[in-house]
Structures are given as structure tokens and as C-alpha cells.
Scaffold this motif. Structure first.
Motif, short mmCIF file in Angstrom:
data_model
loop_
_atom_site.label_atom_id
_atom_site.label_comp_id
_atom_site.label_asym_id
_atom_site.label_seq_id
_atom_site.Cartn_x
_atom_site.Cartn_y
_atom_site.Cartn_z
N UNK A 1 11.81 -1.39 -8.38
CA UNK A 1 10.84 -0.32 -8.17
C UNK A 1 11.39 0.79 -7.30
N UNK A 2 11.89 0.44 -6.14
CA UNK A 2 12.35 1.48 -5.22
C UNK A 2 13.30 0.91 -4.18
N UNK A 3 14.01 1.83 -3.56
CA UNK A 3 14.86 1.51 -2.43
C UNK A 3 14.22 2.16 -1.22
N UNK A 4 14.00 1.37 -0.16
CA UNK A 4 13.19 1.84 0.96
C UNK A 4 13.91 1.63 2.29
N UNK A 5 13.66 2.55 3.19
CA UNK A 5 14.08 2.43 4.57
C UNK A 5 12.82 2.05 5.34
N UNK A 6 12.84 0.89 6.02
CA UNK A 6 11.61 0.37 6.63
C UNK A 6 11.79 0.11 8.12
N UNK A 7 10.65 0.04 8.81
CA UNK A 7 10.58 -0.39 10.20
C UNK A 7 9.39 -1.34 10.34
N UNK A 8 9.50 -2.30 11.23
CA UNK A 8 8.41 -3.24 11.48
C UNK A 8 7.27 -2.49 12.16
N UNK A 9 6.05 -2.79 11.74
CA UNK A 9 4.91 -2.07 12.25
C UNK A 9 3.99 -2.94 13.10
N UNK B 1 3.74 -6.61 8.95
CA UNK B 1 3.58 -5.36 8.21
C UNK B 1 4.76 -4.44 8.50
N UNK B 2 5.20 -3.76 7.45
CA UNK B 2 6.31 -2.82 7.55
C UNK B 2 5.88 -1.47 7.00
N UNK B 3 6.39 -0.42 7.59
CA UNK B 3 6.10 0.94 7.13
C UNK B 3 7.36 1.56 6.55
N UNK B 4 7.15 2.40 5.54
CA UNK B 4 8.27 3.11 4.93
C UNK B 4 8.62 4.33 5.75
N UNK B 5 9.89 4.49 6.08
CA UNK B 5 10.38 5.76 6.61
C UNK B 5 10.79 6.64 5.45
N UNK B 6 11.30 5.96 4.39
CA UNK B 6 11.70 6.64 3.16
C UNK B 6 11.56 5.64 2.03
N UNK B 7 11.02 6.08 0.91
CA UNK B 7 10.92 5.24 -0.28
C UNK B 7 11.36 6.07 -1.49
N UNK B 8 12.49 5.69 -2.08
CA UNK B 8 13.04 6.41 -3.22
C UNK B 8 12.83 5.57 -4.48
N UNK C 1 0.85 -1.18 0.00
CA UNK C 1 0.00 0.00 0.00
C UNK C 1 0.90 1.23 0.00
N UNK C 2 0.31 2.40 0.06
CA UNK C 2 1.06 3.65 -0.08
C UNK C 2 2.17 3.81 0.95
N UNK C 3 1.92 3.42 2.19
CA UNK C 3 2.87 3.65 3.27
C UNK C 3 3.66 2.42 3.69
N UNK C 4 3.49 1.29 3.01
CA UNK C 4 4.21 0.10 3.43
C UNK C 4 3.84 -1.15 2.67
N UNK C 5 4.21 -2.30 3.24
CA UNK C 5 3.94 -3.59 2.62
C UNK C 5 3.92 -4.65 3.70
N UNK C 6 3.54 -5.87 3.32
CA UNK C 6 3.54 -6.97 4.27
C UNK C 6 4.16 -8.21 3.64
N UNK C 7 4.81 -9.02 4.48
CA UNK C 7 5.38 -10.30 4.07
C UNK C 7 4.89 -11.35 5.06
N UNK C 8 5.04 -12.61 4.67
CA UNK C 8 4.62 -13.69 5.55
C UNK C 8 5.58 -13.79 6.74
N UNK C 9 5.02 -13.90 7.93
CA UNK C 9 5.83 -13.93 9.14
C UNK C 9 6.77 -15.13 9.17
N UNK D 1 12.53 -12.88 8.45
CA UNK D 1 12.90 -12.52 9.81
C UNK D 1 12.43 -11.09 10.09
N UNK D 2 12.76 -10.58 11.23
CA UNK D 2 12.39 -9.21 11.57
C UNK D 2 13.22 -8.26 10.71
#
Length: 120
Positions: free
Chosen positions: A69-77, A85-92, A42-50, A54-55
Motif C-alpha cells: 500500500x505505502x511506504x511510511x515514516x512513522x513515530x510512536x504516538x 499507536x503510531x503517527x505518519x510523518x510521511x506516507x507515500x 486511520x488517516x494519520x496513523x495506525x496501531x499494533x498490539x503492544x 517493539x517500539x
């Protein structure tokens, strides 16, 4: 009518839902030398299978098949029903050419031919 579902049935339904999302999606997230399928984006993040990933944290690359597509800085949400679910801190966004540091006119010539090269 009751809405109770035995835990074994719920687990089987969750597994089938995750398998369906994994097979439909061409999106992948790559970190170091590991690649994980993306279930949803989605616009602010993505999800993967647990169970697969890994974390994850830090800098990752998102791919659609083989296209970067992009290079992203992420954090677990959040974690819910087998999805992490992970959220983007930055997505270039990734580009296939270097950015220009000057204005290029739309009607500019593609190449120039020098006078010395014009021998008949």
C-alpha cells in the motif's frame, strides 16, 4: 448499579478485543525482516498490539495481504489498552509502475510498428 470490573476480567476483555481486531485485519506493517499485524488504521496513523511489536520508529512498509500500500515514516504516538499507536510523518503511496516524466495523451498508441517490420 456499579461499574467496577475486576482487573482480571478487564484484562481478559482487552485480550479478546485485541485478538478480534488482529483476526479481522489483513493489514500488516513490515520493518526490516519483521512483520506485525495492524489492528486499526486511520488517516494519520495506525496501531499494533503492544506485546507483538517493539517500539517501531522510522521507515516501514504497509501491506494489505500481499499488496504493497505505502511506504511510511512513522513515530510512536501513544499506548493504551494493549495498543501502540503510531503517527505518519510521511506516507507515500506505492505504485506498480514508475511515474512518467512527460504527458501521455489518452488516445496515444500503445506501440508503434516500424515499416521494415511489415512484411507480407
Amino acid at each position: 448499579m456499579t461499574t467496577f470490573v475486576p482487573q482480571s476480567v478487564q484484562d481478559a476483555l482487552d485480550a479478546a478485543r485485541l485478538d478480534g481486531m488482529k483476526n479481522k485485519s489483513r493489514l500488516r506493517v513490515a520493518t526490516d525482516d519483521h512483520v506485525f499485524p495492524v489492528l486499526r488504521m486511520w488517516k494519520d496513523g495506525f496501531s499494533v498490539e503492544t506485546a507483538d511489536a517493539p517500539q517501531l520508529r522510522g521507515l516501514v512498509d504497509l501491506y494489505d495481504g500481499t499488496r504493497h500500500l505505502s511506504q511510511c515514516l512513522i513515530v510512536a504516538s501513544d499506548e493504551d489498552a494493549g495498543e501502540m499507536r503510531y503517527e505518519f510523518k510521511r506516507a507515500t503511496l506505492a505504485a506498480d509502475q514508475a511515474p512518467l516524466d512527460f504527458y501521455r495523451a489518452p488516445d496515444a498508441p500503445v506501440a508503434l510498428i516500424a515499416q521494415d517490420d511489415m512484411r507480407l
